[in-house]
Scaffold this active site. Structure first.
Site: not given
Length: 219
Positions: A40-42
């Protein structure tokens, strides 16, 4: 003559010592290894894994797509096939790849095939990008995670792919002091990151799935 011989001996000793030190540093640098995961969001994956003892660096970027050197906008548009990914560099004498994969599975929702938490779409899916010598560790970690969770894990273990670092704006976002404008007014990137992570429900969902086994929830 004796003092000249002594000076030469000392100089030779210093040269050997410096050479051994340089060799040691080179050898240590050569021992570092990397894994690449998509969770998901890095920003969140990077922030989580930089807390792990033995990890020397985590870099936000993209992997698994068909376009060379993609931009962030291209990736989130969903047209390049890339995942938001993080390349984790670690010292295998301090932490193993399988331990890192164990932590990874317990830091995401591996039952969700459509993205992660509030972030939806292909670029936010979970995955592990593994070289041939990493696949056994990744598969073992996945099997153990599935047994512990008691649910089907949909996170694929894919072949290693070219990793493209994101631009500097996205690196270490969680600890940057630069101001940005948010819907709550001006905030530092670090505070905006905290607000985003909480609003997105990442830690709440991970805690719901993994309970006390969630390594980073609330950290």
């Amino acid at each position: 003559m004796t003092s000249l011989r002594t000076l030469k001996t000392i100089s030779l000793g210093l040269m050997i010592a410096l050479g051994l030190l340089a060799q040691s540093k080179t050898s240590h640098a050569q021992q570092l290894e990397t894994i690449t995961v998509a969770g998901g969001c890095f920003w969140c994956v990077e922030a989580d894994f930089e807390k792990v003892s033995g990890v020397t660096e985590a870099v936000s970027g993209f992997a698994g797509g068909s376009v060379a050197n993609p931009t962030y906008k291209q990736v989130v548009s969903g047209r390049t096939g890339h995942y938001e990914a993080v390349q984790i560099t670690y010292d295998p004498s301090k932490v193993s790849a399988e331990t890192l994969y164990d932590l990874f599975f317990r830091s995401v929702d591996p039952t969700d095939a459509g993205g992660q938490f509030c972030d939806r779409g292909d670029s936010y899916r979970t995955a592990i990008f593994a070289s041939p010598d990493q696949k056994a560790a990744a598969e073992a970690a996945k099997a153990e995670a599935q047994a512990d969770l008691g649910q089907t894990i949909v996170t694929p273990i894919l072949d290693a792919a070219e990793f493209y670092p994101a631009d500097g704006y996205h690196q270490d976002y969680y600890k940057q002091s630069g101001l940005i404008l948010t819907r709550f007014g001006p905030k530092s990137k670090a505070n905006a990151y905290k607000a985003y992570r909480e609003a997105c429900g990442r830690d709440a969902r991970v805690k719901q799935l993994w309970g006390d086994a969630a390594p980073f929830a609330g950290s």
